[in-house]
Design a protein around this motif. Sequence first.
Motif, short mmCIF file in Angstrom:
data_model
loop_
_atom_site.label_atom_id
_atom_site.label_comp_id
_atom_site.label_asym_id
_atom_site.label_seq_id
_atom_site.Cartn_x
_atom_site.Cartn_y
_atom_site.Cartn_z
N ALA A 110 -20.84 7.21 -14.88
CA ALA A 110 -20.01 6.75 -15.99
C ALA A 110 -19.87 5.23 -15.98
N GLU A 111 -19.72 4.66 -14.81
CA GLU A 111 -19.59 3.21 -14.70
C GLU A 111 -20.91 2.52 -15.06
N VAL A 112 -22.02 3.10 -14.63
CA VAL A 112 -23.33 2.54 -14.97
C VAL A 112 -23.54 2.55 -16.48
N MET A 113 -23.16 3.65 -17.12
CA MET A 113 -23.38 3.77 -18.56
C MET A 113 -22.67 2.70 -19.36
N GLY A 114 -21.55 2.23 -18.85
CA GLY A 114 -20.81 1.20 -19.56
C GLY A 114 -20.85 -0.16 -18.90
N CYS A 115 -21.79 -0.33 -17.96
CA CYS A 115 -21.82 -1.54 -17.14
C CYS A 115 -22.14 -2.80 -17.96
N PRO A 116 -21.32 -3.87 -17.81
CA PRO A 116 -21.57 -5.13 -18.49
C PRO A 116 -21.96 -6.26 -17.53
N LEU A 117 -22.35 -5.93 -16.30
CA LEU A 117 -22.39 -6.93 -15.23
C LEU A 117 -23.59 -7.88 -15.27
N CYS A 118 -24.63 -7.57 -16.02
CA CYS A 118 -25.74 -8.52 -16.11
C CYS A 118 -26.31 -8.51 -17.52
N LYS A 119 -27.24 -9.40 -17.77
CA LYS A 119 -27.78 -9.59 -19.12
C LYS A 119 -28.56 -8.39 -19.64
N LEU A 120 -28.98 -7.48 -18.76
CA LEU A 120 -29.71 -6.30 -19.22
C LEU A 120 -28.82 -5.40 -20.07
N ALA A 121 -27.51 -5.53 -19.91
CA ALA A 121 -26.58 -4.73 -20.73
C ALA A 121 -26.71 -5.07 -22.20
N ARG A 122 -27.20 -6.25 -22.52
CA ARG A 122 -27.30 -6.69 -23.92
C ARG A 122 -28.57 -6.18 -24.59
N THR A 123 -29.55 -5.76 -23.80
CA THR A 123 -30.84 -5.37 -24.39
C THR A 123 -31.17 -3.89 -24.22
N ARG A 124 -30.44 -3.19 -23.39
CA ARG A 124 -30.73 -1.77 -23.14
C ARG A 124 -30.32 -0.91 -24.33
N LYS A 125 -30.95 0.26 -24.43
CA LYS A 125 -30.46 1.30 -25.32
C LYS A 125 -29.53 2.22 -24.54
N ASN A 126 -30.02 2.66 -23.40
CA ASN A 126 -29.24 3.52 -22.51
C ASN A 126 -29.41 3.07 -21.07
N ALA A 127 -28.32 2.98 -20.34
CA ALA A 127 -28.43 2.80 -18.90
C ALA A 127 -28.92 4.12 -18.29
N VAL A 128 -29.53 4.02 -17.12
CA VAL A 128 -30.13 5.20 -16.48
C VAL A 128 -29.59 5.31 -15.06
N PRO A 129 -28.48 6.02 -14.88
CA PRO A 129 -27.86 6.09 -13.56
C PRO A 129 -28.72 6.77 -12.50
N GLY A 130 -29.50 7.76 -12.91
CA GLY A 130 -30.24 8.60 -11.97
C GLY A 130 -29.80 10.04 -12.14
N GLU A 131 -30.52 10.94 -11.49
CA GLU A 131 -30.17 12.35 -11.60
C GLU A 131 -30.68 13.12 -10.39
N GLY A 132 -30.02 14.24 -10.13
CA GLY A 132 -30.45 15.09 -9.04
C GLY A 132 -29.30 15.69 -8.27
N GLN A 133 -29.62 16.22 -7.11
CA GLN A 133 -28.68 16.99 -6.31
C GLN A 133 -27.84 16.10 -5.39
N LEU A 134 -26.55 16.38 -5.33
CA LEU A 134 -25.69 15.69 -4.36
C LEU A 134 -26.14 16.00 -2.94
N ALA A 135 -26.59 17.22 -2.72
CA ALA A 135 -27.01 17.65 -1.38
C ALA A 135 -28.48 17.37 -1.09
N ALA A 136 -29.11 16.53 -1.90
CA ALA A 136 -30.54 16.26 -1.73
C ALA A 136 -30.84 15.67 -0.36
N ARG A 137 -31.89 16.18 0.28
CA ARG A 137 -32.33 15.61 1.54
C ARG A 137 -33.15 14.34 1.32
#
Length: 203
Positions: free
Chosen positions: A14-41
Amino acid sequence: MVETAADSLEKVAAEVMGCPLCKLARTRKNAVPGEGQLAARVMFVGEAPGRSEDEKGRPFVGAAGKILDQMLERAGIPRSQVFITNVVKCRPPNNRVPEEDEVAACRPYLERQVALIRPRIICILGRTAYSSFLGGGSITANRGKVIEKAGQKYFLTIHPAAAIYNRSMLSLLEADLKKLAREIQKGDAGSNAGADSSLEDFM
């Protein structure tokens, strides 16, 4: 591992999706936090989202993602059972290499994801991730190696995008991911002596 009330993968996302911390926030369409299992090895970390990822908000869904999926399948590592993200969570314009300030702005998000998932192995995909995690240089000279730093194991391989432009890289990536699968199984054997389980059972 159980996520605490103080932090979670969902909170990081959620924080990544709304992140304003660098200039890439001005040009992105969607931030991409990542995906997968919490228990991933295993946690896979690439460079940055590309065009397809920027459009869909998901990691490795473009041409490089298709290559990664194919190589994971050949290695017997189910994508559904790992966590995949990037050093930088927003697409750099024209897919350029992320700049130092952009990597620095995203670093806390990546560190929190690593702390939450506690992967057995972090699979570094390409030079940018290698430099970010370990200060390394040439990924081709070090691919296939396992490095341990501060109690965390890292496995080095090329970025799947390299195979888009040089198809000979496909065999190298396939060989590396099969070696990664053996590393996972070796770790499983050490912590589950006598168990008769497949790789997928532990992912």
